[in-house]
Design an enzyme around this catalytic site. Structure first.
Site, PDB file in Angstrom:
ATOM      1  N   GLU A   1      -6.291 -12.416   9.526  1.00  0.00           N
ATOM      2  CA  GLU A   1      -5.179 -11.690   8.918  1.00  0.00           C
ATOM      3  C   GLU A   1      -4.271 -12.670   8.183  1.00  0.00           C
ATOM      4  O   GLU A   1      -4.120 -13.814   8.624  1.00  0.00           O
ATOM      5  CB  GLU A   1      -4.389 -10.939  10.007  1.00  0.00           C
ATOM      6  CG  GLU A   1      -5.205  -9.856  10.693  1.00  0.00           C
ATOM      7  CD  GLU A   1      -4.386  -9.070  11.721  1.00  0.00           C
ATOM      8  OE1 GLU A   1      -3.177  -9.347  11.869  1.00  0.00           O
ATOM      9  OE2 GLU A   1      -4.960  -8.184  12.370  1.00  0.00           O
TER      10      GLU A   1
ATOM     11  N   HIS B   1      -2.161  -3.846  10.449  1.00  0.00           N
ATOM     12  CA  HIS B   1      -1.562  -4.305  11.702  1.00  0.00           C
ATOM     13  C   HIS B   1      -0.170  -3.690  11.912  1.00  0.00           C
ATOM     14  O   HIS B   1       0.843  -4.379  12.017  1.00  0.00           O
ATOM     15  CB  HIS B   1      -1.469  -5.830  11.744  1.00  0.00           C
ATOM     16  CG  HIS B   1      -1.454  -6.375  13.148  1.00  0.00           C
ATOM     17  ND1 HIS B   1      -1.998  -7.580  13.501  1.00  0.00           N
ATOM     18  CD2 HIS B   1      -0.954  -5.852  14.306  1.00  0.00           C
ATOM     19  CE1 HIS B   1      -1.831  -7.794  14.801  1.00  0.00           C
ATOM     20  NE2 HIS B   1      -1.198  -6.760  15.309  1.00  0.00           N
TER      21      HIS B   1
END
Length: 530
Positions: free
Chosen positions: A261, A279
């Site tokens: 990420e 997220h």
């Protein structure tokens, strides 16, 4: 006397700011800009960050007056806890701030998948009225499989049960009392995969869970199954999931977390039956508010010299200096015990023997609990919340101290009961002027080996050829053995092979070793290297 100074390096909720301003001088800086952050740390007593500010060894060195680092959230990837501990700086976070938000986001992904909400929304806004194209499925009478029955998993179980779903779960470390209270049937992993209509993930990411849902597992699920991961990226193998979706072996997926990420390019993004979010598990106004107020309270308690419930390290407590070197070792003993037990332990006993028994050794029990639960819960385990985690999981704790020690100047033993009723134990000591860590007993067999980052424990009946077979298998996978010891009482009796490896050993490889050697016990445990 001037008020302590708190530096707020990232955005914090107004309620958190108000709590701080009632007691301290509050300053602000842009934590993402190192040229501003480092000089701002020079004369402050506490700093509060989120995820964009790196509090590493350099930053801590600049904070000459620094007593507290507070992370307004759960993760601590951007805080060097070891450097803070060495500098005597307390580290706190807000571990319970996002549990409700994470559970609700899981349910949101699940419902969106079931009713094709994002796809239908996009289609209608593009000028198309296609009711029949987006027929969904009901949740009632479907089977929900939950991987991990910690705080978030339990909240999801409660919410899905309210939809009339049958809830099953896989969590080898969950107590029977927890599952009974929730009305959840505990099953093996393969059984959960085969039975579930919806599968949700709520596990911590570690050596045991990384890639847990891979190609083999995705061949076991129903073609109508839908998989949701809002826990940690990498637990579900993204490439394997993409292949299963492409081949029609999985009906859909809801993904909030990714192996790397930020993630803006994933093979999963090309599927209409995948609902993907960036997220967002903790991204609610309420979670942000809780995070801000929780860390503000923790900072206030710490600077007032009071008990701090969310302390991640132990600098805030009065611990004898002679006990401090034992804490990392005893935490490792707890992690080894958890691996040896292979599941939930009903009771755990910590024994401190020798000169250290004259001290207040209660912190050793906390260290053992911290290690025991480190790899089995999705929430961070600290020296403060470890007893609560143990209570929630139905683990009975006991601590004894005896200044008499037969074989070692000082010795700490951690004993427990495995799910099958077998007693398991591991003992350790510190030796020499440098207080080197040693494991000196495993399941009643004498040993003397240094804990290492990657370790294998094999229990078997002593016979020729086992050591050679293990070495050959590891060598064929280019894994080097760092150290090895065979522990036994008598020739041909029970034996334990304990070894350290220079790289991680997968569960698949461990199974190959166990099969080749006929091991009755085969465990791999990854410890933090010193």
């Amino acid at each position: 006397m001037p008020a302590p100074v708190v530096l707020v390096a990232e955005e914090l909720s107004p309620a958190g700011i108000a709590l701080l301003e009632s007691s301290f001088e509050v300053r602000y800086t842009d934590g993402a800009d190192r040229s501003k952050l480092l000089p701002a740390l020079a004369d402050v007593d506490a700093v509060i960050v989120r995820s964009a500010t790196q509090i590493d060894a350099e930053a801590i060195a600049h904070g000459r007056r620094l007593r507290v680092v507070a992370r307004a959230g759960v993760g601590l990837d951007n805080v060097d806890v070891d450097a803070a501990t060495k500098a005597g700086v307390m580290v706190v976070n807000a571990p319970a701030s996002n549990v409700v938000s994470a559970a609700e986001h899981t349910v949101a992904l699940l419902l969106a998948l079931a009713r094709n909400v994002p796809q239908a929304n996009a289609s209608l806004k593009s000028g198309h009225w296609k009711r029949s194209a987006y027929t969904g499925v009901e949740l009632q009478d479907k089977v929900a499989g939950i991987l991990g029955l910690g705080r978030i998993g339990a909240l999801v179980a409660q919410r899905l049960a309210a939809f009339g779903m049958t809830v099953i779960a896989y969590d080898p470390y969950a107590s029977a009392a927890t599952s009974t209270q929730l009305g959840v049937r505990m099953v093996a992993l393969d059984e959960l995969l085969a039975e579930s209509d919806f599968i949700t993930v709520h596990l911590p990411k570690n050596a045991e869970t990384a890639g847990l849902i891979g190609d083999r597992e995705l061949h076991l699920v129903k073609p109508t199954a839908r998989i949701i991961n809002a826990a940690r990226g990498g637990i579900v193998d993204e490439a394997a999931l993409a292949a299963a979706l492409r081949e029609g072996r999985v009906a859909g997926a809801g993904i909030d977390v990714y192996a790397r990420e930020p993630c803006t390019d994933s093979p999963l993004f090309g599927f209409d039956n995948v609902v993907a979010t960036p997220h967002l598990g903790a991204s609610t106004a309420e979670a942000q508010e809780k995070a801000g107020t929780q860390v503000a309270r923790s900072v206030r308690l710490a600077l007032d010299g009071e008990f701090v419930p969310d302390a991640v390290n132990v600098q805030g407590g009065a611990i004898a200096e002679d006990l401090r070197p034992w804490l990392p070792l005893v935490e490792k003993l707890g992690r080894v015990l958890a691996a040896l037990a292979g599941g939930a332990t009903a009771s755990v006993a910590v024994e401190a023997m020798g000169e250290i028994a004259a001290l207040d050794v209660s912190v050793l029990e906390l260290a053992a609990m911290k290690g025991l639960f480190a790899d089995v819960t999705e929430e961070p385990v600290t020296y403060v919340n470890a007893p609560l985690v143990a209570k929630e999981r139905g683990v009975e704790l006991s601590l004894t101290a005896d200044q008499a020690s037969k074989d070692w100047r000082n010795l700490v033993t951690v004993r427990g009961t495995a799910p099958d009723g077998q007693l398991v134990s591991v003992s350790g000591t510190l030796t020499g002027l440098r207080l080197a860590e040693r494991l000196v007993e495993v399941n009643g067999l004498d040993a003397e080996i240094a804990p290492a980052e990657h370790m294998i424990f094999l229990g078997y009946v002593d016979r020729p050829g086992v050591v050679g077979a293990v070495g050959q298998i590891l060598g064929s996978h280019l894994i080097n053995i760092g150290s090895m010891q065979v522990c036994r009482r008598a020739q041909g009796g029970d034996a334990m092979l304990v070894l350290s490896a220079d790289s991680a050993v997968s569960l698949e490889l461990l199974g190959e070793i166990a099969s080749a050697t006929g091991a009755r016990l085969a465990r791999v445990v990854d410890l933090d290297a010193d």
